[in-house]
Design a protein around this motif. Structure first.
Motif, mmCIF file in Angstrom:
data_model
loop_
_atom_site.group_PDB
_atom_site.id
_atom_site.type_symbol
_atom_site.label_atom_id
_atom_site.label_comp_id
_atom_site.label_asym_id
_atom_site.label_seq_id
_atom_site.Cartn_x
_atom_site.Cartn_y
_atom_site.Cartn_z
ATOM 1 N N ILE A 1 0.589 42.821 12.471
ATOM 2 C CA ILE A 1 0.441 41.428 12.048
ATOM 3 C C ILE A 1 -0.908 40.855 12.455
ATOM 4 C CG2 ILE A 1 1.360 39.088 12.293
ATOM 5 C CD1 ILE A 1 4.094 40.325 12.785
ATOM 6 N N GLU A 2 -1.616 40.318 11.496
ATOM 7 C CA GLU A 2 -2.820 39.530 11.765
ATOM 8 C C GLU A 2 -2.401 38.074 11.894
ATOM 9 O OE1 GLU A 2 -5.808 40.300 12.415
ATOM 10 O OE2 GLU A 2 -6.055 42.376 11.735
ATOM 11 N N CYS A 3 -2.906 37.394 12.901
ATOM 12 C CA CYS A 3 -2.500 36.018 13.189
ATOM 13 C C CYS A 3 -3.733 35.145 13.367
ATOM 14 C CB CYS A 3 -1.632 35.991 14.453
ATOM 15 S SG CYS A 3 -1.199 34.343 15.022
ATOM 16 N N GLN A 4 -3.830 34.095 12.566
ATOM 17 C CA GLN A 4 -4.931 33.129 12.674
ATOM 18 C C GLN A 4 -4.342 31.749 12.918
ATOM 19 O OE1 GLN A 4 -7.560 33.004 9.296
ATOM 20 N NE2 GLN A 4 -8.854 31.408 10.179
ATOM 21 N N ILE A 5 -4.558 31.218 14.117
ATOM 22 C CA ILE A 5 -4.070 29.877 14.433
ATOM 23 C C ILE A 5 -4.947 28.858 13.699
ATOM 24 C CG2 ILE A 5 -3.700 28.177 16.265
ATOM 25 C CD1 ILE A 5 -3.206 30.558 18.157
ATOM 26 N N VAL A 6 -4.318 28.022 12.903
ATOM 27 C CA VAL A 6 -5.065 27.091 12.058
ATOM 28 C C VAL A 6 -4.938 25.641 12.510
ATOM 29 C CG1 VAL A 6 -5.060 28.552 10.006
ATOM 30 C CG2 VAL A 6 -3.118 27.026 10.423
ATOM 31 N N PHE A 7 -3.957 25.340 13.381
ATOM 32 C CA PHE A 7 -3.807 23.949 13.820
ATOM 33 C C PHE A 7 -2.938 23.875 15.068
ATOM 34 C CE2 PHE A 7 -2.057 19.530 13.332
ATOM 35 C CZ PHE A 7 -3.280 18.876 13.368
ATOM 36 N N ILE A 8 -3.317 22.986 15.982
ATOM 37 C CA ILE A 8 -2.502 22.659 17.152
ATOM 38 C C ILE A 8 -1.848 21.312 16.867
ATOM 39 C CG2 ILE A 8 -2.455 22.251 19.629
ATOM 40 C CD1 ILE A 8 -3.183 25.106 18.852
ATOM 41 N N ASP A 9 -0.542 21.314 16.733
ATOM 42 C CA ASP A 9 0.208 20.171 16.219
ATOM 43 C C ASP A 9 1.023 19.488 17.328
ATOM 44 O OD1 ASP A 9 1.217 18.409 14.383
ATOM 45 O OD2 ASP A 9 2.600 19.838 13.455
ATOM 46 N N PRO A 10 0.653 18.264 17.740
ATOM 47 C CA PRO A 10 1.454 17.559 18.758
ATOM 48 C C PRO A 10 2.870 17.282 18.256
ATOM 49 C CG PRO A 10 -0.686 16.502 18.441
ATOM 50 C CD PRO A 10 -0.514 17.481 17.321
ATOM 51 N N ILE A 11 3.842 17.409 19.160
ATOM 52 C CA ILE A 11 5.236 17.107 18.826
ATOM 53 C C ILE A 11 5.574 15.732 19.395
ATOM 54 C CG2 ILE A 11 7.642 17.789 19.149
ATOM 55 C CD1 ILE A 11 6.676 20.677 19.277
ATOM 56 N N LEU A 12 6.102 14.856 18.554
ATOM 57 C CA LEU A 12 6.394 13.474 18.917
ATOM 58 C C LEU A 12 7.900 13.254 18.996
ATOM 59 C CD1 LEU A 12 3.883 11.856 16.393
ATOM 60 C CD2 LEU A 12 3.432 12.521 18.778
ATOM 61 N N VAL A 13 8.286 12.124 19.588
ATOM 62 C CA VAL A 13 9.695 11.738 19.640
ATOM 63 C C VAL A 13 9.909 10.618 18.628
ATOM 64 C CG1 VAL A 13 11.557 10.809 21.061
ATOM 65 C CG2 VAL A 13 9.894 12.396 22.060
ATOM 66 N N ALA A 14 10.815 10.829 17.688
ATOM 67 C CA ALA A 14 11.106 9.835 16.652
ATOM 68 C C ALA A 14 12.386 9.090 17.002
ATOM 69 C CB ALA A 14 11.249 10.519 15.298
ATOM 70 N N VAL A 15 12.302 7.750 17.037
ATOM 71 C CA VAL A 15 13.482 6.928 17.344
ATOM 72 C C VAL A 15 13.631 5.865 16.262
ATOM 73 C CG1 VAL A 15 13.204 7.299 19.823
ATOM 74 C CG2 VAL A 15 12.217 5.258 18.761
ATOM 75 N N PRO A 16 14.861 5.405 15.988
ATOM 76 C CA PRO A 16 15.058 4.382 14.948
ATOM 77 C C PRO A 16 14.690 2.988 15.450
ATOM 78 C CG PRO A 16 17.157 4.939 15.941
ATOM 79 C CD PRO A 16 16.148 5.868 16.561
ATOM 80 N N LYS A 17 14.430 2.099 14.528
ATOM 81 C CA LYS A 17 14.160 0.713 14.864
ATOM 82 C C LYS A 17 15.369 0.129 15.588
ATOM 83 C CE LYS A 17 12.693 -3.675 12.803
ATOM 84 N NZ LYS A 17 12.364 -4.372 11.531
ATOM 85 N N GLY A 18 15.124 -0.595 16.685
ATOM 86 C CA GLY A 18 16.203 -1.171 17.467
ATOM 87 C C GLY A 18 16.634 -0.289 18.632
ATOM 88 N N HIS A 19 16.160 0.949 18.665
ATOM 89 C CA HIS A 19 16.447 1.837 19.798
ATOM 90 C C HIS A 19 15.781 1.269 21.043
ATOM 91 C CE1 HIS A 19 16.264 5.532 22.273
ATOM 92 N NE2 HIS A 19 17.310 5.936 21.570
ATOM 93 N N TRP A 20 16.348 1.567 22.206
ATOM 94 C CA TRP A 20 15.790 0.985 23.439
ATOM 95 C C TRP A 20 14.375 1.460 23.732
ATOM 96 C CZ3 TRP A 20 14.575 3.884 27.870
ATOM 97 C CH2 TRP A 20 15.022 5.203 27.890
ATOM 98 N N LEU A 21 13.936 2.537 23.047
ATOM 99 C CA LEU A 21 12.567 3.020 23.245
ATOM 100 C C LEU A 21 11.611 2.573 22.128
ATOM 101 C CD1 LEU A 21 13.312 6.702 24.315
ATOM 102 C CD2 LEU A 21 12.260 4.940 25.757
ATOM 103 N N SER A 22 12.109 1.832 21.151
ATOM 104 C CA SER A 22 11.313 1.553 19.962
ATOM 105 C C SER A 22 10.122 0.629 20.212
ATOM 106 C CB SER A 22 12.195 0.969 18.850
ATOM 107 O OG SER A 22 12.784 -0.256 19.262
ATOM 108 N N ASP A 23 10.101 -0.047 21.355
ATOM 109 C CA ASP A 23 8.939 -0.907 21.658
ATOM 110 C C ASP A 23 7.939 -0.181 22.551
ATOM 111 O OD1 ASP A 23 10.483 -0.819 23.914
ATOM 112 O OD2 ASP A 23 10.281 -2.956 24.391
#
Length: 295
Positions: free
Chosen positions: A152-174
């Motif tokens: 397998i040849e492997c070429q890393i093309v992007f380092i992608d940050p992983i975020l936390v998604a919360v709904p509006k009104g969640h205690w972390l939404s602000d």
């Protein structure tokens, strides 16, 4: 020894069942069985241990399988090379992905450049993707995580940050960021085990003392945003998969470099067509543009 014998042998060896192999090959069971028997007679050894219509590769069969796969692999590469050299106008790129969020943009860019090329894309787990790649059945894999291997040849093309998604009104939404330990009592929606991002997240969370509790586990990453918006659970979502929904807030993860590598993979010994080379250039350029936009 005939080419047809090798093709039939591979089908039976992979399924270890005469009925299923015959169905896939669109031949009768008796014809398939006779072909395998002739191959064994030519080789002078049995390749399978038999129990009714079920077969299991024995020591001879396992050894011969590696050689047969290699022989047919080389023949298929030669066929593809001749197809390319014949300058036919239309061809198809075979693609496999574990991460599909950036695929529409990539395909759009490539189609603008080469409208004559068709695509066949499969969304797979990491192991399923590697299996097809090793067999030479796909031109490229777009994978997270990156994968190393002898073939397998492997070429890393992007380092992608992983975020936390919360709904509006969640205690972390602000908030704009959150620590992993603050999430230990939350319910999550996510993809199934076997997908690179899920396995990475579970591992990192375990390192800080908890295992995420999943109320939903699926094989469609694009559905997670809708589930978060509906308040079913929160989710870990890569930055490239963010959905511009007003009802979702995305938070950075504090104190941990929670990122995934996006890599382009191809078989080291596969013939690479002109169209495939152009596709690789488009992928690299696409992620270079994204990297500049996020700097």
């Amino acid at each position: 020894m005939e080419l047809l014998q090798l093709q039939y042998f591979l089908a039976v060896a992979r399924l270890e069942h005469v009925t299923e192999a015959a169905r896939n090959l669109h031949v009768t069971q008796s014809s398939l069985s006779k072909t395998i028997q002739r191959l064994e007679e030519d080789l002078g050894v049995p390749l399978f241990d038999r129990s009714g219509r079920k077969l299991r590769l024995n020591e001879f069969g396992s050894s011969f399988l590696r050689r047969a796969e290699r022989a047919l692999f080389e023949l298929e590469q030669g066929k593809q090379e001749l197809h390319d050299l014949s300058k036919r106008e239309h061809s198809t790129l075979e693609l496999a992905v574990t991460t599909a969020s950036t695929l529409p943009g990539i395909l759009r860019e490539f189609r603008n450049k080469r409208p004559d090329i068709q695509f066949h894309v499969q969304m797979l787990t990491t192991q399923e993707m590697v299996t097809l790649l090793q067999r030479g059945e796909v031109d490229y894999c777009l994978s997270s995580p990156s994968i190393e291997g002898d073939e397998i040849e492997c070429q890393i093309v992007f380092i992608d940050p992983i975020l936390v998604a919360v709904p509006k009104g969640h205690w972390l939404s602000d908030r704009s960021s959150v620590t992993l330990t603050e999430l230990r009592d939350e319910w999550f929606v996510g993809v199934k085990r076997g997908y690179g991002t899920r396995d990475l997240i579970d591992s990192v969370c375990k390192s800080v003392g908890f295992v995420p509790k999943y109320v939903y586990e699926g094989d469609e990453p694009a559905r997670l945003s809708s589930l978060v918006e509906a308040g079913v659970g929160i989710a870990f979502i890569p930055s490239t998969a963010r959905n511009a929904r007003e009802q979702i807030k995305y938070l950075q993860v504090e104190n941990h470099e929670l990122v995934r590598e996006i890599a382009l993979l191809w078989h080291r010994d596969c013939y690479i067509s002109r169209a495939a080379l152009e596709f690789r250039e488009v992928v690299v350029e696409y992620f270079e543009v994204i990297s500049k936009q996020t700097m």
